[in-house]
Design a protein around this motif. Structure first.
Motif, short mmCIF file in Angstrom:
data_model
loop_
_atom_site.label_atom_id
_atom_site.label_comp_id
_atom_site.label_asym_id
_atom_site.label_seq_id
_atom_site.Cartn_x
_atom_site.Cartn_y
_atom_site.Cartn_z
N PRO A 1 -60.78 -37.60 -91.55
CA PRO A 1 -60.24 -38.22 -90.63
C PRO A 1 -60.60 -39.61 -90.02
O PRO A 1 -61.86 -39.60 -89.97
N ALA A 2 -59.81 -40.33 -89.52
CA ALA A 2 -59.97 -41.40 -89.00
C ALA A 2 -59.63 -41.92 -87.58
O ALA A 2 -60.38 -42.64 -86.89
N PHE A 3 -58.60 -41.36 -86.98
CA PHE A 3 -58.21 -41.35 -85.81
C PHE A 3 -57.86 -40.03 -85.16
O PHE A 3 -57.45 -39.11 -86.14
N LEU A 4 -58.10 -40.02 -84.16
CA LEU A 4 -57.78 -38.48 -83.18
C LEU A 4 -56.86 -39.02 -82.33
O LEU A 4 -56.94 -40.16 -81.39
N TYR A 5 -55.75 -38.05 -81.93
CA TYR A 5 -54.58 -38.35 -81.11
C TYR A 5 -54.41 -37.29 -80.00
O TYR A 5 -54.76 -36.23 -80.38
N LEU A 6 -54.15 -37.52 -79.08
CA LEU A 6 -54.01 -36.49 -77.92
C LEU A 6 -52.50 -37.00 -77.29
O LEU A 6 -52.31 -38.30 -77.01
N GLU A 7 -51.82 -36.11 -76.97
CA GLU A 7 -50.20 -36.37 -76.42
C GLU A 7 -50.27 -35.26 -75.15
O GLU A 7 -50.49 -34.13 -75.49
N VAL A 8 -49.83 -35.71 -74.08
CA VAL A 8 -49.90 -34.86 -72.96
C VAL A 8 -48.35 -35.02 -72.08
O VAL A 8 -47.99 -36.34 -72.20
N ASN A 9 -47.92 -34.16 -71.74
CA ASN A 9 -46.57 -34.17 -70.93
C ASN A 9 -46.58 -33.07 -70.00
O ASN A 9 -46.53 -31.97 -70.39
N GLN A 10 -45.73 -33.53 -68.92
CA GLN A 10 -45.69 -32.59 -67.80
C GLN A 10 -44.26 -32.51 -67.24
O GLN A 10 -43.74 -33.23 -67.16
N SER A 11 -43.88 -31.03 -67.36
CA SER A 11 -42.28 -30.94 -67.14
C SER A 11 -41.96 -31.34 -65.79
O SER A 11 -42.64 -31.14 -64.96
N GLY A 12 -40.73 -32.01 -65.81
CA GLY A 12 -40.01 -32.44 -64.33
C GLY A 12 -40.72 -33.42 -63.55
O GLY A 12 -40.49 -33.59 -62.53
N ASP A 13 -41.72 -34.19 -64.48
CA ASP A 13 -42.55 -35.24 -63.52
C ASP A 13 -41.54 -36.75 -63.52
O ASP A 13 -42.01 -37.58 -64.31
N THR A 14 -40.45 -36.55 -62.77
CA THR A 14 -39.64 -37.66 -62.75
C THR A 14 -40.08 -38.84 -61.80
O THR A 14 -41.01 -38.85 -60.98
N ASN A 15 -39.61 -39.92 -61.85
CA ASN A 15 -39.75 -41.00 -61.17
C ASN A 15 -38.51 -42.13 -61.02
O ASN A 15 -37.38 -41.59 -61.48
N ALA A 16 -38.53 -43.24 -60.58
CA ALA A 16 -37.46 -44.06 -60.45
C ALA A 16 -36.88 -44.51 -61.75
O ALA A 16 -35.66 -44.58 -61.96
N THR A 17 -37.37 -44.62 -62.76
CA THR A 17 -37.09 -45.23 -64.15
C THR A 17 -36.83 -43.68 -65.02
O THR A 17 -35.57 -43.85 -65.69
N TYR A 18 -37.40 -42.60 -64.93
CA TYR A 18 -37.06 -41.44 -65.72
C TYR A 18 -36.87 -40.35 -64.77
O TYR A 18 -37.75 -39.72 -64.12
N THR A 19 -35.58 -39.97 -64.86
CA THR A 19 -34.83 -39.11 -64.06
C THR A 19 -34.27 -37.85 -64.87
O THR A 19 -34.31 -37.95 -65.93
N ASP A 20 -33.70 -36.93 -64.13
CA ASP A 20 -33.06 -35.92 -64.73
C ASP A 20 -31.89 -36.43 -65.41
O ASP A 20 -31.43 -35.44 -66.44
#
Length: 242
Positions: free
Chosen positions: A159-178
């Motif tokens: 392996p040469a690269f390690l990746y981590l992806e993180v996401n929290q449900s419903g964490d909206t803001n002015a740009t990303y909405t329901d």
């Protein structure tokens, strides 16, 4: 199908009532160590994740208050960008259902939650988690309540690269909405570390590479994170030790 806040809350509430327990998940600030089953022959590693100020988000459904924790996945790739394997993913064992979207959407939930990981998993014909295809405790656990250390092994295939992806449900803001990103709110964040030259006894920090885009977007790492706010404070620091 839309998984809006009210429906998510209702699913959690009903699940809690049916199980006969309180659905409030009180946070525990104690540092946790997760030792995954050692099934790979690669180098043993530790991944230390220090939580940020927005690691959890308190939400309420009637009299029930609960904490929404982020979902996390970690995987490895070779120097050509080929997917080598998933090292860790939260909540993929499907032993308990506390997330309405995960329970109802099945595999589609993971494709929307972790678009970059899901797209790269598909390049090797990998199968996303679901009730019909739960992942084993060799790669999964519940999301820790606070900062934690993950102990596992790298894949043996250089392996040469390690990746981590993180996401929290419903964490909206002015740009990303329901309305424009459904249940996901702000998109996933992707962290990356070049581990090609790492040796036993060494350590490195993972750096923010970008975000995974809206649900409707082509899965990719989008480097401009200027439209995100609280999502950037889910994780304070990630250290990989060999």
């Amino acid at each position: 199908m839309k998984i809006k806040g009210v429906k998510l809350f209702s699913t959690i509430l009903v699940s809690g009532l049916l199980s006969g327990g309180c659905v409030m998940n009180k946070l525990n600030e104690a540092h946790e160590t997760i030792q995954l089953k050692q099934i790979a022959e690669g180098l043993p590693i530790s991944v230390d994740i220090a939580k940020g100020g927005h690691w959890s988000k308190r939400m309420q459904a009637g009299p029930v208050v609960f904490n929404v924790l982020p979902q996390i996945v970690i995987w490895a790739e070779d120097k050509e960008g080929r997917f080598l394997g998933t090292l860790y993913i939260t909540g993929a064992d499907y032993k308990t259902f506390r997330h309405g979207g995960k329970s109802e959407k099945g595999a589609a939930f993971w494709a929307e939650c972790f678009p970059v990981w899901a797209a790269r998993l598909k390049t090797v014909n990998g199968t996303l988690p679901s009730k019909e295809n739960p992942y084993t405790d060799a790669v999964t656990s519940a999301t820790p309540m606070s900062s934690f250390t993950l102990k596992t092994n790298l894949p043996p295939d250089k392996p040469a690269f390690l990746y981590l992806e993180v996401n929290q449900s419903g964490d909206t803001n002015a740009t990303y909405t329901d309305q424009n990103n459904d249940w996901a709110g702000q998109p996933s964040l992707i962290y990356r570390a070049d581990i090609s030259q790492m040796q036993p006894g060494s350590a490195c920090k993972m750096s923010l590479a970008g975000h995974g885009g809206r649900i409707k977007d082509q899965p990719d790492i989008y480097p401009d994170v200027s439209s995100l706010d609280t999502a950037l404070d889910q994780i304070q620091e990630i250290t990989v030790s060999f």
